[in-house]
Design a protein around this motif. Structure first.
Motif, PDB file in Angstrom:
ATOM      1  N   LYS A   1       2.925   7.580  -0.710  1.00 57.79           N
ATOM      2  CA  LYS A   1       2.977   6.867  -1.998  1.00 57.79           C
ATOM      3  C   LYS A   1       1.829   5.882  -2.193  1.00 57.79           C
ATOM      4  O   LYS A   1       1.366   5.696  -3.308  1.00 57.79           O
TER       5      LYS A   1
ATOM      6  N   THR B   1       3.279  -3.552  -2.805  1.00 57.81           N
ATOM      7  CA  THR B   1       4.270  -4.583  -2.466  1.00 57.81           C
ATOM      8  C   THR B   1       4.606  -4.589  -0.974  1.00 57.81           C
ATOM      9  O   THR B   1       5.035  -5.608  -0.441  1.00 57.81           O
ATOM     10  N   GLY B   2       4.397  -3.447  -0.309  1.00 54.83           N
ATOM     11  CA  GLY B   2       4.607  -3.420   1.144  1.00 54.83           C
ATOM     12  C   GLY B   2       3.688  -4.430   1.823  1.00 54.83           C
ATOM     13  O   GLY B   2       4.072  -5.108   2.787  1.00 54.83           O
TER      14      GLY B   2
ATOM     15  N   TYR C   1       5.280  -7.881   1.835  1.00 52.77           N
ATOM     16  CA  TYR C   1       6.290  -8.071   2.896  1.00 52.77           C
ATOM     17  C   TYR C   1       5.606  -8.139   4.258  1.00 52.77           C
ATOM     18  O   TYR C   1       6.014  -8.900   5.136  1.00 52.77           O
TER      19      TYR C   1
ATOM     20  N   ARG D   1      12.905 -11.724  -0.601  1.00 56.09           N
ATOM     21  CA  ARG D   1      12.841 -10.741  -1.693  1.00 56.09           C
ATOM     22  C   ARG D   1      12.776 -11.455  -3.045  1.00 56.09           C
ATOM     23  O   ARG D   1      12.064 -11.028  -3.950  1.00 56.09           O
TER      24      ARG D   1
ATOM     25  N   GLY E   1       6.419   0.620  -3.735  1.00 58.27           N
ATOM     26  CA  GLY E   1       7.271  -0.087  -2.785  1.00 58.27           C
ATOM     27  C   GLY E   1       8.535   0.675  -2.467  1.00 58.27           C
ATOM     28  O   GLY E   1       8.498   1.906  -2.296  1.00 58.27           O
TER      29      GLY E   1
ATOM     30  N   ARG F   1       1.286   9.648   9.650  1.00 57.50           N
ATOM     31  CA  ARG F   1       1.183   8.361  10.338  1.00 57.50           C
ATOM     32  C   ARG F   1       0.267   8.498  11.560  1.00 57.50           C
ATOM     33  O   ARG F   1      -0.611   7.670  11.781  1.00 57.50           O
TER      34      ARG F   1
ATOM     35  N   ARG G   1      19.923  -1.822   4.110  1.00 59.01           N
ATOM     36  CA  ARG G   1      20.070  -3.276   3.933  1.00 59.01           C
ATOM     37  C   ARG G   1      20.888  -3.551   2.659  1.00 59.01           C
ATOM     38  O   ARG G   1      20.946  -2.733   1.732  1.00 59.01           O
TER      39      ARG G   1
HETATM   40  O1   DC Z   1       5.081   0.314   2.204  1.00 57.71           O
HETATM   41  P1   DC Z   1       5.016  -0.296   3.626  1.00 57.71           P
HETATM   42  O2   DC Z   1       5.349   0.712   4.684  1.00 57.71           O
HETATM   43  O3   DC Z   1       3.742  -0.999   3.884  1.00 57.71           O
HETATM   44  O4   DC Z   1       6.189  -1.398   3.621  1.00 57.71           O
HETATM   45  C1   DC Z   1       6.439  -2.173   4.747  1.00 57.71           C
HETATM   46  C2   DC Z   1       7.882  -2.640   4.743  1.00 57.71           C
HETATM   47  O5   DC Z   1       8.091  -3.582   3.684  1.00 57.71           O
HETATM   48  C3   DC Z   1       8.927  -1.569   4.549  1.00 57.71           C
HETATM   49  O6   DC Z   1       9.330  -1.008   5.772  1.00 57.71           O
HETATM   50  C4   DC Z   1      10.045  -2.297   3.858  1.00 57.71           C
HETATM   51  C5   DC Z   1       9.390  -3.445   3.140  1.00 57.71           C
HETATM   52  N1   DC Z   1       9.286  -3.262   1.697  1.00 57.71           N
HETATM   53  C6   DC Z   1      10.375  -3.580   0.942  1.00 57.71           C
HETATM   54  O7   DC Z   1      11.423  -3.924   1.501  1.00 57.71           O
HETATM   55  N2   DC Z   1      10.309  -3.529  -0.410  1.00 57.71           N
HETATM   56  C7   DC Z   1       9.186  -3.143  -1.030  1.00 57.71           C
HETATM   57  N3   DC Z   1       9.145  -3.103  -2.366  1.00 57.71           N
HETATM   58  C8   DC Z   1       8.053  -2.785  -0.267  1.00 57.71           C
HETATM   59  C9   DC Z   1       8.129  -2.840   1.116  1.00 57.71           C
END
Ligand code: DC
Length: 218
Positions: free
Chosen positions: A17, A35-36, A39, A109, A129, A157, A176
């Motif tokens: 994505k 957005t990842g 976080y 969040r 995200g 990966r 969660r």
């Molecule tokens: O997209 P990523 O793999 O870089 O995201 C890392 C972590 O961030 C993912 O395992 C969960 C969290 N995340 C989230 O909870 N909500 C989002 N909108 C984006 C990421």
């Protein structure tokens, strides 16, 4: 209601994505918001300050004493923590291992969701995200959920040289309590297992046009 157009792209880890969202944003001339990375930035902050990611109270305290500045550079989202750019640290092992725990904390969040929504006050955006279509911008009519088979995701990966326990993260992210990874009811689901990045972006553009969106496709 967002002032600008929002294209929401959600999906599990290593579904492709990020690459698709970036390519799509370039193609449309929209800002790409990852957005990842937000976080991950908060996770790096906690880890680098020695705050245990399971200690919700201390993580919250840390956040309230840290200036989080979100912006845009070269068409992509940026984040600074007390003026420091955490980008070089975001895909380290410690961040990979702790980011899902940080993302379960409702206050984290709440703060990040507000910053994500603010982007749409200024720009047309492609935001990727886990909860963009379901929780951050539930009102946008343009929602996509990108998936890929577990084998393809593990291969992607590994080809990035990353030893990330994607399955473990997905489990925490999907179960969660606050804004879990779900397929929004009105999302268009794309299996990217056998598609190229441009192939997926092309499918999204086709879908947006079908929905009547007039876009300057580059
Ligand atoms: O997209 P990523 O793999 O870089 O995201 C890392 C972590 O961030 C993912 O395992 C969960 C969290 N995340 C989230 O909870 N909500 C989002 N909108 C984006 C990421």
């Amino acid at each position: 209601m967002a002032a600008h157009l929002v294209i929401a792209i959600d999906g599990p880890a290593a579904s492709g994505k990020s690459s698709v969202a970036r390519a799509l944003a370039r193609r449309l001339g929209f800002v790409y918001v990852n957005t990842g990375a937000m976080y991950r930035a908060i996770t790096w902050l906690a880890v680098s300050k020695g705050v245990p990611t399971a200690d919700t109270g201390r993580v919250q305290q840390l956040l309230h004493f840290t200036e989080i500045t979100c912006g845009v550079a070269d068409g992509e989202s940026t984040i600074l923590l007390d003026g420091v750019d955490p980008t070089p640290h975001l895909v380290g092992d410690e961040v990979n291992a702790n980011v899902s725990a940080i993302a379960t904390i409702p206050e984290v969040r709440r703060i990040l969701t507000a910053k994500q929504r603010a982007y749409a006050g200024e720009h047309d955006i492609v935001m990727e995200g886990r909860d963009i279509g379901s929780a951050v911008f539930p009102e946008t009519p343009y929602k996509f959920y990108i998936d890929a088979s577990p084998e393809v995701r593990a291969r992607r990966r590994a080809s990035q040289g990353l030893q990330d326990s994607v399955a473990a993260r997905d489990k925490v992210d999907s179960t969660r309590r606050t804004s879990p990874l779900v397929i929004a009811e009105d999302a268009h689901v794309i299996d990217s297992s056998n598609l190229t990045i441009d192939g997926v972006a092309g499918e999204i553009v086709g879908r947006l046009k079908l929905k009547g969106l007039v876009i300057g496709d580059r």
